[in-house]
Design an enzyme around this catalytic site. Structure first.
Site, PDB file in Angstrom:
ATOM      1  N   ARG A 137       0.817  -1.219   0.000  1.00 40.35           N
ATOM      2  CA  ARG A 137       0.000   0.000   0.000  1.00 40.35           C
ATOM      3  C   ARG A 137       0.849   1.267   0.000  1.00 40.35           C
ATOM      4  O   ARG A 137       0.346   2.370  -0.218  1.00 40.35           O
ATOM      5  CB  ARG A 137      -0.935  -0.010   1.218  1.00 40.35           C
ATOM      6  N   TRP A 183      12.292   7.556   6.841  1.00 38.40           N
ATOM      7  CA  TRP A 183      13.316   6.674   7.395  1.00 38.40           C
ATOM      8  C   TRP A 183      13.358   5.332   6.675  1.00 38.40           C
ATOM      9  O   TRP A 183      14.406   4.681   6.646  1.00 38.40           O
ATOM     10  CB  TRP A 183      13.175   6.536   8.913  1.00 38.40           C
ATOM     11  N   SER A 220       6.946  15.474   9.658  1.00 39.02           N
ATOM     12  CA  SER A 220       8.102  14.869   9.013  1.00 39.02           C
ATOM     13  C   SER A 220       8.176  13.408   9.431  1.00 39.02           C
ATOM     14  O   SER A 220       7.152  12.768   9.678  1.00 39.02           O
ATOM     15  CB  SER A 220       9.375  15.635   9.398  1.00 39.02           C
ATOM     16  N   GLU A 242      -4.945   9.373   5.794  1.00 41.26           N
ATOM     17  CA  GLU A 242      -4.730   7.989   5.363  1.00 41.26           C
ATOM     18  C   GLU A 242      -5.351   6.976   6.310  1.00 41.26           C
ATOM     19  O   GLU A 242      -5.447   5.786   5.969  1.00 41.26           O
ATOM     20  CB  GLU A 242      -3.225   7.724   5.225  1.00 41.26           C
ATOM     21  N   ASP A 270       4.043   3.546  14.454  1.00 42.66           N
ATOM     22  CA  ASP A 270       2.600   3.759  14.550  1.00 42.66           C
ATOM     23  C   ASP A 270       1.865   2.416  14.497  1.00 42.66           C
ATOM     24  O   ASP A 270       1.638   1.916  13.419  1.00 42.66           O
ATOM     25  CB  ASP A 270       2.112   4.715  13.461  1.00 42.66           C
ATOM     26  N   GLU A 306       7.045  -6.814   5.437  1.00 36.50           N
ATOM     27  CA  GLU A 306       7.325  -5.578   6.167  1.00 36.50           C
ATOM     28  C   GLU A 306       7.830  -5.849   7.577  1.00 36.50           C
ATOM     29  O   GLU A 306       8.694  -5.135   8.095  1.00 36.50           O
ATOM     30  CB  GLU A 306       6.039  -4.737   6.224  1.00 36.50           C
ATOM     31  N   GLU A 310      -2.947  -1.371  11.951  1.00 34.39           N
ATOM     32  CA  GLU A 310      -4.101  -0.826  11.244  1.00 34.39           C
ATOM     33  C   GLU A 310      -4.334  -1.439   9.863  1.00 34.39           C
ATOM     34  O   GLU A 310      -5.364  -1.164   9.245  1.00 34.39           O
ATOM     35  CB  GLU A 310      -3.917   0.691  11.066  1.00 34.39           C
TER      36      GLU A 310
END
Length: 685
Positions: free
Chosen positions: A205, A212, A259, A332, A364, A548, A567
């Protein structure tokens, strides 16, 4: 790799991109809407720069919500004649007003991020007017309206078919092509911020460049001799800094209000390892803009107050937190943020800003940011001085010092070297916990450290900002509390958030391993790398893809990587996993052979240490460099550490102020903790 001269290094654009970058003139750093509440609740007045400024510096200007022209793109009118259209850099939640929320309510897209990425066939203003005109008519169907007037960008990053007997190295080589994007052709009314050079996206996605993430992807490009592409990505990030005053979280309009972890200075270390010192001097303007962005609001900031990213503690120490200029649901993740705010009595704007700040951190989300350690509604990111951010700001100070020294600007070089030492002392005073042998985030409102141990405790080792004793203690803490079958977990707590147990993440494993290597913990570092490679490559052998993140606590390897958490579903690709795996395989070929018999390096001895290596002492091919740096010849990892055992008498401490900030493990003094040992010099450098 072909050589190039200094004149060619002045970020010459590809021919097809010259017109594009010319249109990317100075744009607003944010937008008029929602900027009036950018001041923190602590009530500090808008203050613009550090005091004192380095010699010769001009006072940086405040970000203007209006009055500066946004980038223009080319659109076609009904007669197919190209016309200039000013790019609308407002986030879609503002640009599309009520239509944005209405589309989310239909739940026509399984991933809410798609709603922010779809491209309208006309300006948002015109489309909203049309929607308002049509929506109350009999038979109106919003899904049909969206289908008619929006285009969904194609996701190409997952389009990879594994070949028979394909090794993981072959997969990574093939994925570089799949994940590479050509210079952007600007699309009118798209949320994508166009980039002038080729770049790599993470995958799944995530179809844009991220801050980073890009550094750890670059590790693989460096290792695989794709230095031209790595250099292009640095140029892309520099172009965003030049255009918007900072590197956004990603190159989307809805990321402009924040950022990400400031890795730009580390990217220059990596680039300098190949190109030499010209990397620092060429990108010095962007380094300075990066610093100005993160320190905005610091000048004359009263003790106990915060403004944007800066916090001045009661004793005068200036440190850093995460922040977002908006206090609204993330575009998002709109439905998730709306739901989170509805589950608590806290002011919605406060919750949303903490969620946004958590997104800026890259974690997150995680128990690190939660006041009760488990419930998302208790998120308090803006109250925390985080380990990674403050350590990265020390590195940014050090890199500025080095770059100015190369430029012969000794006053500025000295100033930033001093700032690095002051902040480093603050880290060791407020974030270090002697009793637990680890670094912790610090709640500047309560004056106490949090109680969440995380792998972030290795960050000072990665950037070589810890003492030998501290590094030894951290190594023992990692071994006894975070080490599992597949590597190190992000935290100890299985909360269901993706940046918690049982998950391990490629960038976190990389920084821990490299940090431990730099302090001589070679066997432990190699053991972590072996466990991680076994988990990643073992999953690849079952699924044919790299992911990931991975469940590293389970004893059995899952072809899906584990439950994931967070999420969104598990994503494949994946930029930073690919990049760091190449680095580990090159560094530990014998360990690699245990899980991948056809590894071509399996019978070779260990190669160079994990990159970058002594970047500040690197010379590029045929690039003349004036060797003015007083730090020349000193390994990068041990720079600016001469005063490690000394008190910082020249810092911002107020000797008359009561120390209310000291962590429970620190002595009740307003001076930094004194350490009896010198920082380690890497044995392999």
């Amino acid at each position: 790799m072909p050589c190039f001269t200094g004149s060619l290094y002045k970020r010459t654009l590809p021919f097809c991109s010259v017109a594009l970058l010319a249109l990317l003139t100075a744009a607003p750093m944010a937008y008029a809407q929602d900027m009036t509440d950018a001041a923190d609740a602590e009530g500090a007045q808008p203050l613009l720069s550090l005091a004192p400024l380095p010699p010769g510096s001009a006072q940086p200007a405040a970000p203007k919500p209006e009055g500066r022209k946004a980038p223009e793109v080319m659109a076609k009118s009904k007669s197919e004649t190209p016309v200039a259209v000013e790019q609308d850099i407002r986030p879609p939640s503002i640009a599309f007003d009520g239509l944005f929320a209405a589309i989310h309510q239909t739940r026509m897209f399984t991933d809410p991020k798609v709603v922010s990425d779809i491209v309208p066939d006309r300006s948002p203003t015109d489309l909203v007017a049309l929607w308002k005109q049509e929506k109350d008519k009999p038979g109106f169907n919003l899904k049909d309206f969206v289908t008619e007037h929006f285009t969904i960008p194609a996701l190409r990053s997952a389009a990879y078919t594994r070949k028979p007997d394909e090794s993981v190295r072959d997969y990574i080589s093939g994925m570089w092509d799949v994940l590479t994007r050509d210079p952007d052709v600007a699309m009118p009314w798209s949320t994508l911020l166009p980039l002038p050079y080729k770049y790599i996206v993470p995958g799944g996605r995530f179809a844009e460049i991220y801050y980073w993430d890009s550094y750890f992807t670059m590790i693989g490009l460096y290792e695989d001799d794709h230095v031209d592409l790595m250099r292009d990505m640095v140029r892309d990030i520099a172009s965003l800094i030049d255009t918007y005053g900072h590197m956004p979280n990603g190159n989307r309009t809805y990321y402009l209000s924040r950022s990400g972890l400031p890795f730009f200075s580390l990217m220059l270390d990596l680039l300098a390892s190949h190109d030499g010192q010209i990397a620092y001097t060429s990108f010095l303007p962007e380094l300075q803009k990066e610093y100005d962005y993160w320190t905005l609001g610091a000048a004359n900031l009263p003790p106990g107050m915060a403004r944007h990213h800066v916090v001045r503690l009661q004793d005068g120490t200036l440190m850093f937190r995460h922040w977002d200029t908006r206090s609204a649901p993330r575009d998002e993740s709109w439905p998730q943020d709306m739901a989170t705010a509805q589950e608590t009595s806290r002011p919605s704007g406060e919750v949303w800003r903490d969620l946004r700040a958590g997104a800026e951190s890259g974690w997150d989300f995680s128990s690190r940011w939660l006041a009760d350690g488990k419930t998302l509604t208790t998120i308090q990111t803006t109250s925390l001085l985080t380990i990674e951010l403050n350590c990265l700001m020390v590195h940014l100070d050090q890199t500025l010092s080095h770059a100015y020294a190369l430029n012969g600007q000794e006053d500025k070089a000295s100033y930033y070297a001093q700032q690095a030492e002051i902040l480093r002392s603050g880290i060791n005073r407020f974030l270090w916990n002697e009793k637990q042998g680890a670094y912790f985030d610090y709640n500047w409102r309560t004056g106490r450290q949090t109680n969440i141990l995380s792998i972030a405790t290795s960050m000072p080792l990665f950037l070589h900002q810890a003492s030998v004793n501290q590094a030894d203690a951290v190594a023992e803490t990692l071994k006894t509390r975070l080490l599992h079958a597949g590597g190190l977990t992000a935290t100890e707590h299985p909360t269901g958030q993706q940046w918690d147990a049982p998950n391990g993440w490629a960038p976190l494993e990389w920084m821990a391993v490299k940090g431990l290597e730099q302090y001589g913990h070679h066997e432990f570092a190699a053991d972590i790398a072996r466990r991680w490679m076994a988990r990643v490559i073992g999953t690849f052998e079952r699924s044919g893809v790299l992911l990931e993140k991975y469940d590293v606590s389970a004893t059995e390897i899952s072809p899906t990587g584990g439950k994931g958490g967070g999420e969104y579903p598990m994503q494949i690709g994946f930029g930073w996993t690919n990049g760091t795996l190449v680095g580990f395989m090159n560094r530990y070929p014998q360990n690699t052979r245990q899980v991948l018999d056809n590894n071509p390096l399996a019978d070779q001895p260990s190669q160079e240490p994990l990159p970058p290596i002594d970047a500040w002492d690197a010379k590029g091919p045929e690039i003349p460099v004036e060797e003015r740096s007083p730090l020349r010849g000193v390994p990068l990892s041990s720079l600016n550490m001469e005063q490690f055992n000394k008190d910082d008498d020249g810092d911002d401490d107020d000797d008359d102020a009561p120390v209310q900030d000291a962590p429970h493990s620190a002595p009740s003094s307003d001076k930094p903790i004194q350490h009896s040992d010198q920082p380690a010099k890497p044995k392999d450098q």
